[in-house]
Design a protein around this motif. Structure first.
Motif, mmCIF file in Angstrom:
data_model
loop_
_atom_site.group_PDB
_atom_site.id
_atom_site.type_symbol
_atom_site.label_atom_id
_atom_site.label_comp_id
_atom_site.label_asym_id
_atom_site.label_seq_id
_atom_site.Cartn_x
_atom_site.Cartn_y
_atom_site.Cartn_z
ATOM 1 N N GLY A 1 0.807 -1.212 0.000
ATOM 2 C CA GLY A 1 0.000 0.000 0.000
ATOM 3 C C GLY A 1 0.840 1.262 0.000
ATOM 4 O O GLY A 1 0.564 2.211 -0.744
ATOM 5 N N LYS A 2 1.891 1.283 0.809
ATOM 6 C CA LYS A 2 2.773 2.454 0.856
ATOM 7 C C LYS A 2 3.448 2.687 -0.489
ATOM 8 O O LYS A 2 3.576 3.825 -0.947
ATOM 9 C CB LYS A 2 3.832 2.291 1.955
ATOM 10 N N LYS A 3 3.891 1.604 -1.139
ATOM 11 C CA LYS A 3 4.524 1.740 -2.444
ATOM 12 C C LYS A 3 3.532 2.267 -3.475
ATOM 13 O O LYS A 3 3.876 3.138 -4.285
ATOM 14 C CB LYS A 3 5.094 0.394 -2.903
ATOM 15 N N LEU A 4 2.306 1.750 -3.459
ATOM 16 C CA LEU A 4 1.295 2.215 -4.412
ATOM 17 C C LEU A 4 1.018 3.707 -4.212
ATOM 18 O O LEU A 4 0.990 4.475 -5.174
ATOM 19 C CB LEU A 4 -0.003 1.427 -4.274
ATOM 20 N N VAL A 5 0.825 4.122 -2.983
ATOM 21 C CA VAL A 5 0.554 5.536 -2.687
ATOM 22 C C VAL A 5 1.720 6.401 -3.154
ATOM 23 O O VAL A 5 1.514 7.470 -3.754
ATOM 24 C CB VAL A 5 0.251 5.733 -1.183
ATOM 25 N N PRO B 1 -1.924 4.451 2.791
ATOM 26 C CA PRO B 1 -2.963 3.426 2.771
ATOM 27 C C PRO B 1 -3.579 3.203 4.153
ATOM 28 O O PRO B 1 -2.965 3.514 5.174
ATOM 29 C CB PRO B 1 -2.205 2.179 2.323
ATOM 30 N N PHE B 2 -4.776 2.645 4.129
ATOM 31 C CA PHE B 2 -5.503 2.297 5.338
ATOM 32 C C PHE B 2 -5.724 0.784 5.301
ATOM 33 O O PHE B 2 -6.633 0.305 4.626
ATOM 34 C CB PHE B 2 -6.837 3.046 5.396
ATOM 35 N N LEU C 1 -6.414 -3.302 6.310
ATOM 36 C CA LEU C 1 -7.258 -4.200 7.101
ATOM 37 C C LEU C 1 -7.104 -5.598 6.516
ATOM 38 O O LEU C 1 -7.530 -5.842 5.378
ATOM 39 C CB LEU C 1 -8.729 -3.776 7.059
ATOM 40 N N GLY C 2 -6.467 -6.482 7.250
ATOM 41 C CA GLY C 2 -6.288 -7.854 6.779
ATOM 42 C C GLY C 2 -5.485 -7.889 5.492
ATOM 43 O O GLY C 2 -4.389 -7.361 5.420
ATOM 44 N N ASP C 3 -6.075 -8.501 4.453
ATOM 45 C CA ASP C 3 -5.379 -8.621 3.174
ATOM 46 C C ASP C 3 -5.727 -7.491 2.212
ATOM 47 O O ASP C 3 -5.446 -7.575 1.022
ATOM 48 C CB ASP C 3 -5.678 -9.980 2.519
ATOM 49 N N ARG C 4 -6.325 -6.413 2.733
ATOM 50 C CA ARG C 4 -6.746 -5.296 1.884
ATOM 51 C C ARG C 4 -6.243 -3.975 2.447
ATOM 52 O O ARG C 4 -5.882 -3.875 3.611
ATOM 53 C CB ARG C 4 -8.277 -5.234 1.801
ATOM 54 N N PHE C 5 -6.233 -2.970 1.569
ATOM 55 C CA PHE C 5 -5.986 -1.604 2.023
ATOM 56 C C PHE C 5 -6.791 -0.661 1.147
ATOM 57 O O PHE C 5 -7.115 -0.965 0.004
ATOM 58 C CB PHE C 5 -4.483 -1.253 2.006
ATOM 59 N N ALA C 6 -7.121 0.489 1.712
ATOM 60 C CA ALA C 6 -7.875 1.504 0.988
ATOM 61 C C ALA C 6 -6.995 2.733 0.786
ATOM 62 O O ALA C 6 -6.090 3.003 1.581
ATOM 63 C CB ALA C 6 -9.137 1.890 1.761
#
Length: 125
Positions: free
Chosen positions: A11-15, A77-78, A80-85
């Protein structure tokens, strides 16, 4: 289920890529070959649901070709489990119509084995 730290790293890389306006680099590095993408609605020439890296690249290229982005804000990213928003805000102009508009959306990403396997976008227009 994989460790949440792995999901957070992806998530951090995507952001980071999104903040640097490098979505295709994110696709090449972070997305699974079997990626599935679900938009809230269809757009001309692009169905709401597409699968595979080439379809994702085409979707990103279409956005770049049709929209001029004046400014963007990417939060997250935010996890939760295997997901992030991720929360996105854009100020854009449609290059064909010269119509300027603001857009907000939430992207929900699912990660498996260190790669994004699904992206879902929530927004209204």
């Amino acid at each position: 289920m994989q460790p949440q730290s792995n999901v957070l790293e992806v998530g951090k890389k995507l952001v980071d890529y999104c903040k640097r306006n490098q979505p295709l680099k994110a696709v090449d590095e972070l997305y699974s070959e079997q990626i599935e993408s679900q938009e809230a609605m269809e757009t001309p020439g692009m169905p709401a649901n597409v699968r595979g890296l080439e379809a994702i690249r085409k979707k990103n290229k279409q956005w770049e070709e049709t929209m001029e982005v004046h400014s963007s804000q990417v939060d997250g990213p935010f996890p939760l489990g295997d997901r992030f928003a991720v929360h996105f805000k854009y100020d854009t102009t449609d290059k064909k119509t010269n119509q300027r508009w603001q857009m907000e959306e939430v992207g929900l990403y699912t990660v498996k084995d260190g790669k994004i396997i699904k992206e879902e976008f929530f927004y209204t227009m």
